[in-house]
Write an enzyme that holds these catalytic residues in place. Structure first.
Site, PDB file in Angstrom:
ATOM      1  N   ASP A 181      51.390  32.943  38.547  1.00 27.13           N
ATOM      2  CA  ASP A 181      50.285  32.434  37.735  1.00 27.13           C
ATOM      3  C   ASP A 181      50.903  31.763  36.514  1.00 27.13           C
ATOM      4  OD1 ASP A 181      47.924  31.813  36.516  1.00 27.13           O
ATOM      5  OD2 ASP A 181      47.270  33.868  36.171  1.00 27.13           O
ATOM      6  N   ASN A 186      50.363  32.053  29.949  1.00 27.84           N
ATOM      7  CA  ASN A 186      51.159  33.217  30.328  1.00 27.84           C
ATOM      8  C   ASN A 186      52.622  33.138  29.906  1.00 27.84           C
ATOM      9  OD1 ASN A 186      48.927  34.434  31.443  1.00 27.84           O
ATOM     10  ND2 ASN A 186      49.265  33.544  33.459  1.00 27.84           N
ATOM     11  N   ASP A 200      51.218  38.586  32.555  1.00 23.30           N
ATOM     12  CA  ASP A 200      50.294  38.397  33.680  1.00 23.30           C
ATOM     13  C   ASP A 200      51.037  38.085  34.973  1.00 23.30           C
ATOM     14  OD1 ASP A 200      48.228  38.949  32.003  1.00 23.30           O
ATOM     15  OD2 ASP A 200      47.402  36.936  31.947  1.00 23.30           O
TER      16      ASP A 200
END
Length: 256
Positions: A181, A186, A200
């Site tokens: 992701d 992030n 994450d």
């Protein structure tokens, strides 16, 4: 719903979050697409993720990855929550970095390269390969869960059969351990403009570097506006591959 900083009046703090904060300051800092929430506890000494869908996958990935690179250290977890130690830096979409996208985008690209080089493919027990994710897309189609109207605008003109045919013609992978992701929020960035770490990682696994790069470059437009993709790829140290980027954006859209 789009992942973003939540409006304080738009949700109720879950009771388990109040209990784990134990009277310390508790500020919601992120809401994901499915309604999961992340809270900053005690001014950033800790972070608490709450997601009724469960966070066991993220705990196991963090505990593996922390041996090799800068990711949050797990403190504890339970049914639908995950508590981690705070890290230096701030999200690449913090107001500080939205005002300086050139620095933030370069840090995201450099950080993704560092992540890919640090995590050992041969020792990674987690799978995020193209083949496995294409199987997810086919299963969703069989269950009637793929709706073109809910895809990103560039994919909405495709019918499901066309999507699946395109995904079955996958490019040869360039194998690394992927973040899973790699959107700009992030990556954590120091005040000096360098990568501080990543958060994450619930989808981390062995996959194609272009799966991360496709999403990371895509997210520059979502977060900073058009024109930043080239800077991210330059910072990563790779030339653009339009075919691979297009393929992995489509796969992300239907299998993430």
């Amino acid at each position: 719903m789009i992942a973003s900083r939540p409006d304080p009046g738009s949700f109720a703090v879950p009771e388990v979050v109040r209990a784990l904060a134990a009277g310390r300051s508790c500020e919601a800092v992120w809401r994901n697409e499915l309604g999961g929430l992340t809270f900053r506890i005690d001014g950033g000494r800790e972070y608490l993720k709450w997601d009724p869908a469960g966070l066991a996958d993220e705990r196991s990935r963090l505990e593996w990855a922390v041996e090799f690179t800068s990711v949050p250290r797990v403190l504890d977890s339970g049914d639908g929550w995950l508590r981690t130690a705070g890290m230096p830096g701030r999200s690449a979409v913090d107001e500080r970095w939205l005002a300086d996208p050139a620095t933030a985008v370069a840090a995201v690209g450099e950080g993704l390269r560092e992540l890919h080089e640090a995590l050992p493919v041969a020792r990674c027990p987690f799978d995020w390969t193209t083949r496995a994710r294409v199987e997810v897309a086919h299963e969703r189609a069989r269950r009637g869960l793929l709706d073109p109207a809910r895809l990103q605008p560039e994919h909405r003109s495709l019918d499901i059969d066309a999507v699946l045919r395109a995904l079955d013609d996958a490019p040869e992978p360039e194998t690394v351990v992927c973040h899973g992701d790699a959107c700009a929020p992030n990556t954590l960035v120091t005040d000096g403009g360098r990568v501080a770490g990543h958060v994450d990682l619930g989808s981390l696994g062995v996959g194609d570097r272009w799966a991360d790069l496709a999403v990371a470059t895509w997210s520059t437009a979502w977060n900073y506006g058009p024109g930043w993709e080239r800077r991210l790829l330059d910072a990563y140290g790779i030339s653009a591959d339009a075919e691979r980027i297009a393929y992995h954006r489509l796969l992300w859209d239907v299998a993430s």
